[in-house]
Write a protein that holds these residues in place. Structure first.
Motif, PDB file in Angstrom:
ATOM      1  N   SER A 182      51.552  40.599  54.091  1.00 54.05           N
ATOM      2  CA  SER A 182      50.763  41.676  54.671  1.00 54.05           C
ATOM      3  C   SER A 182      49.289  41.558  54.315  1.00 54.05           C
ATOM      4  O   SER A 182      48.441  42.075  55.007  1.00 54.05           O
ATOM      5  CB  SER A 182      51.302  43.036  54.235  1.00 54.05           C
ATOM      6  N   THR A 183      48.987  40.902  53.225  1.00 48.93           N
ATOM      7  CA  THR A 183      47.610  40.712  52.823  1.00 48.93           C
ATOM      8  C   THR A 183      47.402  39.272  52.383  1.00 48.93           C
ATOM      9  O   THR A 183      48.250  38.717  51.699  1.00 48.93           O
ATOM     10  CB  THR A 183      47.216  41.673  51.674  1.00 48.93           C
ATOM     11  N   ALA A 184      46.310  38.674  52.803  1.00 45.76           N
ATOM     12  CA  ALA A 184      46.047  37.288  52.471  1.00 45.76           C
ATOM     13  C   ALA A 184      45.259  37.151  51.183  1.00 45.76           C
ATOM     14  O   ALA A 184      45.035  36.060  50.715  1.00 45.76           O
ATOM     15  CB  ALA A 184      45.303  36.613  53.616  1.00 45.76           C
ATOM     16  N   SER A 185      44.819  38.254  50.616  1.00 37.69           N
ATOM     17  CA  SER A 185      44.034  38.176  49.391  1.00 37.69           C
ATOM     18  C   SER A 185      44.845  38.721  48.221  1.00 37.69           C
ATOM     19  O   SER A 185      45.845  39.399  48.391  1.00 37.69           O
ATOM     20  CB  SER A 185      42.738  38.968  49.545  1.00 37.69           C
ATOM     21  N   LEU A 186      44.362  38.397  47.051  1.00 38.71           N
ATOM     22  CA  LEU A 186      45.025  38.860  45.841  1.00 38.71           C
ATOM     23  C   LEU A 186      44.604  40.293  45.536  1.00 38.71           C
ATOM     24  O   LEU A 186      43.457  40.663  45.737  1.00 38.71           O
ATOM     25  CB  LEU A 186      44.643  37.950  44.677  1.00 38.71           C
ATOM     26  N   PRO A 187      45.526  41.101  45.039  1.00 39.97           N
ATOM     27  CA  PRO A 187      45.169  42.482  44.686  1.00 39.97           C
ATOM     28  C   PRO A 187      44.316  42.520  43.423  1.00 39.97           C
ATOM     29  O   PRO A 187      44.266  41.565  42.661  1.00 39.97           O
ATOM     30  CB  PRO A 187      46.529  43.139  44.461  1.00 39.97           C
ATOM     31  N   ARG A 188      43.670  43.650  43.218  1.00 41.34           N
ATOM     32  CA  ARG A 188      42.828  43.853  42.040  1.00 41.34           C
ATOM     33  C   ARG A 188      43.319  45.060  41.256  1.00 41.34           C
ATOM     34  O   ARG A 188      43.971  45.934  41.800  1.00 41.34           O
ATOM     35  CB  ARG A 188      41.393  44.146  42.444  1.00 41.34           C
ATOM     36  N   GLY A 189      42.955  45.087  40.018  1.00 46.82           N
ATOM     37  CA  GLY A 189      43.281  46.232  39.180  1.00 46.82           C
ATOM     38  C   GLY A 189      44.779  46.408  39.003  1.00 46.82           C
ATOM     39  O   GLY A 189      45.545  45.453  39.012  1.00 46.82           O
ATOM     40  N   LEU A 190      45.175  47.647  38.867  1.00 47.09           N
ATOM     41  CA  LEU A 190      46.595  47.937  38.653  1.00 47.09           C
ATOM     42  C   LEU A 190      47.432  47.738  39.917  1.00 47.09           C
ATOM     43  O   LEU A 190      48.658  47.808  39.849  1.00 47.09           O
ATOM     44  CB  LEU A 190      46.763  49.346  38.100  1.00 47.09           C
ATOM     45  N   ALA A 191      46.791  47.469  41.052  1.00 42.65           N
ATOM     46  CA  ALA A 191      47.535  47.156  42.278  1.00 42.65           C
ATOM     47  C   ALA A 191      48.336  45.866  42.106  1.00 42.65           C
ATOM     48  O   ALA A 191      49.311  45.644  42.824  1.00 42.65           O
ATOM     49  CB  ALA A 191      46.579  47.023  43.458  1.00 42.65           C
ATOM     50  N   VAL A 192      47.955  45.042  41.144  1.00 44.59           N
ATOM     51  CA  VAL A 192      48.707  43.820  40.853  1.00 44.59           C
ATOM     52  C   VAL A 192      50.144  44.166  40.456  1.00 44.59           C
ATOM     53  O   VAL A 192      51.081  43.460  40.803  1.00 44.59           O
ATOM     54  CB  VAL A 192      48.019  43.019  39.725  1.00 44.59           C
ATOM     55  N   LEU A 193      50.308  45.278  39.764  1.00 43.85           N
ATOM     56  CA  LEU A 193      51.634  45.666  39.290  1.00 43.85           C
ATOM     57  C   LEU A 193      52.468  46.360  40.362  1.00 43.85           C
ATOM     58  O   LEU A 193      53.615  46.720  40.105  1.00 43.85           O
ATOM     59  CB  LEU A 193      51.494  46.580  38.069  1.00 43.85           C
ATOM     60  N   THR A 194      51.900  46.553  41.549  1.00 41.37           N
ATOM     61  CA  THR A 194      52.643  47.222  42.618  1.00 41.37           C
ATOM     62  C   THR A 194      52.831  46.348  43.846  1.00 41.37           C
ATOM     63  O   THR A 194      53.412  46.802  44.814  1.00 41.37           O
ATOM     64  CB  THR A 194      51.931  48.523  43.046  1.00 41.37           C
ATOM     65  N   THR A 195      52.323  45.124  43.833  1.00 41.72           N
ATOM     66  CA  THR A 195      52.467  44.245  44.991  1.00 41.72           C
ATOM     67  C   THR A 195      53.414  43.106  44.684  1.00 41.72           C
ATOM     68  O   THR A 195      53.443  42.595  43.571  1.00 41.72           O
ATOM     69  CB  THR A 195      51.105  43.663  45.418  1.00 41.72           C
ATOM     70  N   PHE A 196      54.172  42.751  45.678  1.00 41.34           N
ATOM     71  CA  PHE A 196      55.059  41.607  45.547  1.00 41.34           C
ATOM     72  C   PHE A 196      54.333  40.403  46.108  1.00 41.34           C
ATOM     73  O   PHE A 196      53.711  40.517  47.143  1.00 41.34           O
ATOM     74  CB  PHE A 196      56.352  41.864  46.338  1.00 41.34           C
TER      75      PHE A 196
ATOM     76  N   LEU B  35      43.426  38.325  34.441  1.00 41.70           N
ATOM     77  CA  LEU B  35      42.301  38.042  35.338  1.00 41.70           C
ATOM     78  C   LEU B  35      42.424  38.825  36.644  1.00 41.70           C
ATOM     79  O   LEU B  35      41.426  39.326  37.171  1.00 41.70           O
ATOM     80  CB  LEU B  35      42.209  36.548  35.623  1.00 41.70           C
ATOM     81  N   TYR B  36      43.642  38.930  37.171  1.00 41.75           N
ATOM     82  CA  TYR B  36      43.840  39.680  38.419  1.00 41.75           C
ATOM     83  C   TYR B  36      43.629  41.177  38.195  1.00 41.75           C
ATOM     84  O   TYR B  36      43.061  41.853  39.041  1.00 41.75           O
ATOM     85  CB  TYR B  36      45.227  39.429  38.993  1.00 41.75           C
TER      86      TYR B  36
ATOM     87  N   GLY C  45      40.058  41.880  38.083  1.00 41.04           N
ATOM     88  CA  GLY C  45      39.390  41.665  39.363  1.00 41.04           C
ATOM     89  C   GLY C  45      38.389  40.525  39.353  1.00 41.04           C
ATOM     90  O   GLY C  45      37.443  40.515  40.134  1.00 41.04           O
ATOM     91  N   VAL C  46      38.595  39.543  38.496  1.00 42.39           N
ATOM     92  CA  VAL C  46      37.678  38.419  38.369  1.00 42.39           C
ATOM     93  C   VAL C  46      37.620  37.587  39.653  1.00 42.39           C
ATOM     94  O   VAL C  46      36.582  37.024  39.978  1.00 42.39           O
ATOM     95  CB  VAL C  46      38.089  37.534  37.163  1.00 42.39           C
ATOM     96  N   HIS C  47      38.706  37.544  40.389  1.00 39.29           N
ATOM     97  CA  HIS C  47      38.783  36.671  41.567  1.00 39.29           C
ATOM     98  C   HIS C  47      37.857  37.098  42.694  1.00 39.29           C
ATOM     99  O   HIS C  47      37.466  36.287  43.517  1.00 39.29           O
ATOM    100  CB  HIS C  47      40.211  36.552  42.071  1.00 39.29           C
ATOM    101  N   GLY C  48      37.495  38.348  42.785  1.00 39.28           N
ATOM    102  CA  GLY C  48      36.511  38.815  43.748  1.00 39.28           C
ATOM    103  C   GLY C  48      36.838  38.561  45.202  1.00 39.28           C
ATOM    104  O   GLY C  48      35.948  38.476  46.029  1.00 39.28           O
ATOM    105  N   GLY C  49      38.094  38.416  45.549  1.00 45.23           N
ATOM    106  CA  GLY C  49      38.483  38.232  46.950  1.00 45.23           C
ATOM    107  C   GLY C  49      38.294  36.817  47.464  1.00 45.23           C
ATOM    108  O   GLY C  49      38.363  36.576  48.656  1.00 45.23           O
TER     109      GLY C  49
END
Length: 154
Positions: A6-20, A70-71, A74-78
């Motif tokens: 659904s998304t081509a980018s990596l999530p940031r912040g605590l959204a990392v813990l809610t995305t598969f 790092l995710y 939010g180091v990856h910055g999209g």
């Protein structure tokens, strides 16, 4: 939870813990830590084989923990390069853990006969290490496949 496609980018912040598949970092770290602890606490009948298993468990534990931090920061910055880096890290970890799990299983199978009952405890620790190594391998393979789908859609 969001899907990997659904998304081509990596999530940031605590959204990392809610995305598969990014939520798989947690079981990867837990199972890898258990392999690390179990191999470190058992006797070493074959230093080369168990040395590889120990290297893989520590390396992947540090790699997964670092990527997760790092995710979250939010180091990856999209950047699309981070999606590629994620795929490379997951592929490497999956291959390493598969080799480590097979070697640990072989070593455990080879040392299944013991001369005294006190060695049964060591054998059971090695069986647990094999189980957790294969569970960690499964988590990394699932994460790799989903990361490849995310990479393909980016």
């Amino acid at each position: 939870m969001s899907s990997a496609t659904s998304t081509a980018s990596l999530p940031r912040g605590l959204a990392v813990l809610t995305t598969f598949p990014d939520v798989l970092f947690i079981p990867e770290i837990i199972f890898g830590g258990l392999v690390w602890i179990l191999v470190a606490s058992s006797r070493v009948p074959s230093p080369i084989l168990q040395g590889w298993v120990m290297f893989v468990s520590v390396f992947c534990f540090v790699l997964s923990t670092t990527l997760l931090c790092l995710y979250i920061c939010g180091v990856h910055g999209g950047s699309g390069a981070w999606v590629t880096l994620d795929v490379i890290c997951q592929e490497t970890a999956a291959l390493f853990y598969l080799s480590a799990a097979v070697l640990e299983a072989y070593l455990t199978y080879d040392k299944r006969t013991f001369s005294n009952p006190s060695e049964m405890h060591i054998y059971q620790e090695n069986i647990a290490a094999v189980v957790f190594a294969f569970l960690a391998t499964l988590m990394y393979v699932i994460h790799k496949v989903c990361s490849l789908l995310r990479w393909k859609s980016s």
